[in-house]
Enzyme design. Structure first.
Site, PDB file in Angstrom:
ATOM      1  N   CYS B  84      -3.417   4.221  -2.846  1.00 30.71           N
ATOM      2  CA  CYS B  84      -1.971   4.474  -2.512  1.00 30.71           C
ATOM      3  C   CYS B  84      -1.492   5.874  -3.040  1.00 30.71           C
ATOM      4  CB  CYS B  84      -0.872   3.209  -2.950  1.00 30.71           C
ATOM      5  SG  CYS B  84      -1.648   1.787  -2.398  1.00 30.71           S
ATOM      6  N   CYS B 214       8.028  -7.524  -1.485  1.00 31.89           N
ATOM      7  CA  CYS B 214       7.058  -6.563  -1.062  1.00 31.89           C
ATOM      8  C   CYS B 214       7.755  -5.356  -0.073  1.00 31.89           C
ATOM      9  CB  CYS B 214       5.863  -7.420  -0.230  1.00 31.89           C
ATOM     10  SG  CYS B 214       5.334  -8.869  -0.860  1.00 31.89           S
ATOM     11  N   HIS B 340       5.850   2.478   3.310  1.00 31.76           N
ATOM     12  CA  HIS B 340       4.472   2.649   2.582  1.00 31.76           C
ATOM     13  C   HIS B 340       3.345   3.181   3.343  1.00 31.76           C
ATOM     14  CE1 HIS B 340       1.941   2.994  -0.702  1.00 31.76           C
ATOM     15  NE2 HIS B 340       1.458   1.982  -0.863  1.00 31.76           N
TER      16      HIS B 340
END
Ligand SMILES: [Zn+2]
Lengths: 133, 392
Positions: B84, B214, B340
């Site tokens: 990430c 999340c 994301h």
């Protein structure tokens, strides 16, 4: 060394490395001591007993693991010090309704189906933790 | 010589099944190029972050295709993978190359397509960032990593689990509020008035974390153009300088033992960045942190030195990290509200930091923002990168 680790676990033995320099244990084995980075290590059989430090009931699994939900991933602190990862061998509801942290457990192996990206293609050996007493 | 960011761009984050990874990067790049007001020929190299193009789009060796797509034929182009944190790793490497004098001006960015890949492939692709043998055999997922950390955080700091769940839910409420205001965010116009109860009552993913604890799966691209100080001053009215960077690594989650809630690699990376920037946490006006999960924002703020260990959850519930608090955190919505797209996330944080410092983030502007810090996490504390940006 992971193959030997899994094979031994299936035979009921949890193997780790004891550092001849600092005396601490590394489990599963690694090529350097997890505490002091020394390579002066000897292979040992660990007690296989420890306490649950934390856990999570997994309801959404990655591709290849869907049939196993709900499953409980746990981190266990072994008597000799190192933390290892595996699964708690209890019902999800029991893990949700009770606080199982600090409970005593012992480790054993379960064979599960492999998946295309796992390094062992035909099966996975999963460390499982059984609640003691 | 210092290094400055002179142009930034990003796609709308969300679902883009009609665009390739290359398309997403290119779209962000054109915006950055236009923003920098330079010519294509000024750019000497491409630093590209991507995590799992192999698994989502069947493409691994993407850097050459990316460079070719934007017309930078034969330019050196490198793909960086740090889960990430991929594009923040790329950013730091690019900054060091410019600082060392190898380049005058380069582009750094990233792209990822996880939402279009679907939940099963997406979850498996993300799980490639955990230890592939010992953690994967147990079926550890990323929500699982932070669920383990959350339960341990509660135990270690003697906070009842339900009370902790309520406090960390404020991270989701806050970040969704800001994401809903951000036209580039995946949840623009949605979930702006989320309540703590909504977070607690949403679908359980890995207990104690629910779906609203999340960040989502996301498709998107981002790009920033950096240059040495001389070139930056020639072409740019308001260069935003890279004041400091830091990076550190960590091994498998279980080998971090008691430190799983302390994120030691992040502590080291942040200290490195503060030392280089010659500032302390109290000099920072706002931060963009890696809130892949609600508890992740709490752990990040403590490890970076903004709060003592075990206290950021209380500060968050009290509003200290909201826009009118002492330390605004994730004014763009963060990963939870903005989305994301893994390989694109790091340079999208840089995008927000630069826009804020220039005073151009009009939908949620931090007042008098002069110094910003970004924080990007790859894996289960495997790759940590912090960047401090500011103006004189
Ligand atoms: Zn040692």
């Amino acid at each position: 060394m992971f193959l030997e680790f899994f094979k031994s676990l299936q035979e009921g033995k949890l193997i780790g490395m004891k550092c001849k320099d600092c005396g601490s244990y590394t489990c599963p084995p690694k090529q350097s001591c997890n505490k002091c980075s020394s390579r002066n290590l000897e292979k040992v059989t660990m007690s296989g007993r420890g306490i649950v430090k934390t856990y999570t009931v997994t309801y959404v699994a990655p591709m290849g693991y869907e049939k196993e939900v709900p499953y409980i991933v746990a981190l266990v602190e072994l008597e000799e010090g190192p933390w290892i990862i595996g699964r708690l061998d209890v019902e999800a509801k029991i893990a949700e309704d009770n606080d199982l942290t600090e409970k005593r457990v012992s480790v054993f192996a379960k064979e599960m189906p492999g998946e295309i990206f796992y390094p062992l293609k035909d099966k996975r050996i999963v460390p499982y933790f059984r609640l003691e007493g | 010589m210092r290094v400055a960011v002179i142009g930034v761009g990003m796609t709308r984050f969300g679902k883009h099944p009609e665009k390739s990874l290359v398309d997403l990067f290119a779209e962000a790049f054109w915006e950055a190029l236009n923003d920098a007001n330079i010519e294509l020929k000024d750019i000497e190299a491409v630093y590209f972050g991507n995590f799992v193009g192999e698994l989502t789009d069947g493409s691994a060796n993407l850097s050459g295709f990316v460079a070719d797509e934007i017309g930078l034929k034969n330019a050196p182009a490198i793909r960086y993978e740090g889960a990430c944190a991929s594009s923040t790793v790329a950013f730091r490497e690019a900054v060091r190359a410019v600082k060392a004098g190898y380049h005058k001006c380069v582009v750094v960015g990233g792209a990822e397509k996880l939402l279009s890949a679907g939940t099963a492939i997406g979850t498996r692709a993300l799980a490639t960032a955990v230890d592939g043998i010992y953690e994967m055999t147990a079926g550890l997922t990323f929500p699982g990593v932070f669920a383990l950390a959350a339960r341990y955080y509660g135990k270690k700091y003697e906070i009842p689990l339900q009370k902790l769940r309520e406090m960390i839910a404020y991270v989701s409420v806050k970040n969704h509020r800001y994401g809903a205001m951000n036209p580039k965010a995946q949840f623009y116009g949605k979930y702006g008035d989320l309540k703590v109860e909504d977070v607690l009552n949403s679908k359980m993913i890995c207990s104690p974390l629910t779906l609203l604890d999340c960040c989502p799966m996301t498709d998107g691209g981002s790009a920033v153009i950096i240059a040495n100080e001389k070139f930056a001053k020639d072409v740019c009215d308001k260069p935003v300088y890279v004041l400091g960077t830091g990076q550190a690594s960590g091994g498998s989650l279980f080998r971090q033992e008691d430190d799983i809630i302390k994120a030691i690699p992040r502590k080291k990376a942040a200290e490195m960045a503060f030392k280089e920037a010659k500032i302390t946490p109290k000099d920072v006006d706002f931060v963009e942190v890696h809130d892949c999960f609600t508890i992740a924002e709490i752990i990040a703020l403590e490890a970076m030195g903004f709060f003592d260990y075990g206290t950021a959850c209380y500060a968050t519930a009290e509003g200290v990290t909201s826009m009118d608090g002492d330390l605004p955190v994730n004014p763009d919505g963060g990963l939870i509200g903005k989305g994301h797209p893994v390989g694109a996330t790091g340079t999208s944080q840089i995008y927000t930091a630069v826009k804020q410092i220039r005073g151009e983030f009009k939908w949620n502007q931090v007042k008098n923002a002069r110094i910003a810090m970004t924080d990007t996490l790859g894996g289960d504390f495997g790759t940590l990168v912090n960047v401090i940006l500011g103006v004189d």
